[in-house]
Design a protein around this motif. Structure first.
Motif, PDB file in Angstrom:
ATOM      1  N   PRO A 138       0.648  -1.261  -0.013  1.00  0.00           N
ATOM      2  CA  PRO A 138      -0.107   0.058  -0.236  1.00  0.00           C
ATOM      3  C   PRO A 138       1.001   1.504  -0.158  1.00  0.00           C
ATOM      4  CG  PRO A 138      -0.001  -0.608   2.298  1.00  0.00           C
ATOM      5  CD  PRO A 138       0.951  -1.812   1.214  1.00  0.00           C
ATOM      6  N   GLU A 168      -6.054   1.596  -0.732  1.00  0.00           N
ATOM      7  CA  GLU A 168      -5.250   2.491   0.195  1.00  0.00           C
ATOM      8  C   GLU A 168      -3.252   2.667  -0.582  1.00  0.00           C
ATOM      9  OE1 GLU A 168      -2.753   0.724   4.499  1.00  0.00           O
ATOM     10  OE2 GLU A 168      -3.585  -0.548   3.625  1.00  0.00           O
ATOM     11  N   SER A 169      -2.948   2.554  -1.116  1.00  0.00           N
ATOM     12  CA  SER A 169      -2.093   3.061  -1.983  1.00  0.00           C
ATOM     13  C   SER A 169      -2.960   4.473  -2.509  1.00  0.00           C
ATOM     14  CB  SER A 169      -1.260   2.173  -2.708  1.00  0.00           C
ATOM     15  OG  SER A 169      -0.443   2.345  -3.456  1.00  0.00           O
ATOM     16  N   LYS A 171      -5.219   6.181  -1.933  1.00  0.00           N
ATOM     17  CA  LYS A 171      -5.588   7.248  -1.082  1.00  0.00           C
ATOM     18  C   LYS A 171      -4.413   7.596  -0.271  1.00  0.00           C
ATOM     19  CE  LYS A 171      -8.987   8.106   0.268  1.00  0.00           C
ATOM     20  NZ  LYS A 171      -9.916   9.523  -0.356  1.00  0.00           N
ATOM     21  N   THR A 191     -13.940  -0.330   2.472  1.00  0.00           N
ATOM     22  CA  THR A 191     -12.256   0.344   2.067  1.00  0.00           C
ATOM     23  C   THR A 191     -12.426   2.648   2.221  1.00  0.00           C
ATOM     24  OG1 THR A 191     -12.603   0.832  -0.514  1.00  0.00           O
ATOM     25  CG2 THR A 191     -11.241  -1.065   1.062  1.00  0.00           C
TER      26      THR A 191
END
Length: 214
Positions: A138, A168-169, A171, A191
């Motif tokens: 991430p 996640e990465s 964001k 998420t």
């Protein structure tokens, strides 16, 4: 850099091409033959690059066997493009929106992909492969690099992802993130993605622009 330039950053597997289910079965079989002891290993590695995956194998013999098996597996893979993903890529191209493919896949796989689908490369202004980054998802490095390569600030980009680590990465890079439930239909909606779409069907450039204007 033109701060008003907007861009789109696409993960590959499970977003542009329909391969994630096939990979899941491969890694489930590998885990039976060369167990890492990590629960749900095939799920945990989704979105990570090969170096990260291989770090879980401490036995050099097992590591070599896994790499050989993966190479043989990918030689025979058929890379099918999601039709609505291709339609959307065409629309972005026509609208002059620069696009980057941001993938954990390696150069060898990309060569095979473009050999099967040579026109696909033309939709992208830049390609970030797994070998081009030091940190796997991430970590946001891949999307930061992708934005830079198409001349955009990450906050002026939309990331399209299907993996939990990928969301996640994206964001973490500062981009807007659209999540597709291709790989994780039951958990992707938990998420922090900015938008969830079941597929690219009905998703237009206008929807894309609206997301960036929010």
């Amino acid at each position: 850099m033109n701060k008003k330039q907007i861009g789109a950053l696409f993960d590959l597997d499970g977003v542009v091409i329909d391969t994630e289910g096939v990979y899941s079965r491969f890694w489930e079989d590998i885990e039976k033959k060369y167990p890492t002891g990590i629960p749900d290993f095939a799920v945990k590695i989704k979105g990570t690059n090969l170096n990260s995956i291989m770090s879980h194998y401490t036995d050099p013999v097992a590591k070599a066997a896994v790499l050989d098996a993966l190479a043989e597996f990918e030689k025979t893979m058929v890379y099918e493009i999601f039709p609505d993903a291709e339609r959307f890529l065409k629309e972005l191209k026509a609208a002059g929106v620069p696009c980057a493919m941001v993938t954990s896949s390696g150069e060898m796989k990309l060569q095979r992909l473009f050999a099967q689908q040579p026109h696909l490369k033309g939709y992208f202004d830049a390609i970030v492969s797994g070998e081009m980054v030091s940190h796997s998802k991430p970590h946001p490095e891949c999307f930061l690099k992708g934005a830079e390569m198409i001349g955009c600030r990450p906050e002026d980009c939309v990331v399209f992802e299907d993996s939990l680590l990928g969301v996640e990465s994206g964001k973490a890079s500062g981009a807007k993130v659209v999540a597709l439930p291709t790989t994780f239909p039951d958990t992707i909606r938990t998420t922090a993605a900015d938008l969830f779409i079941d597929s690219f069907a009905g998703f237009t450039v206008e929807n894309f622009l609206s997301l960036l204007n929010n």
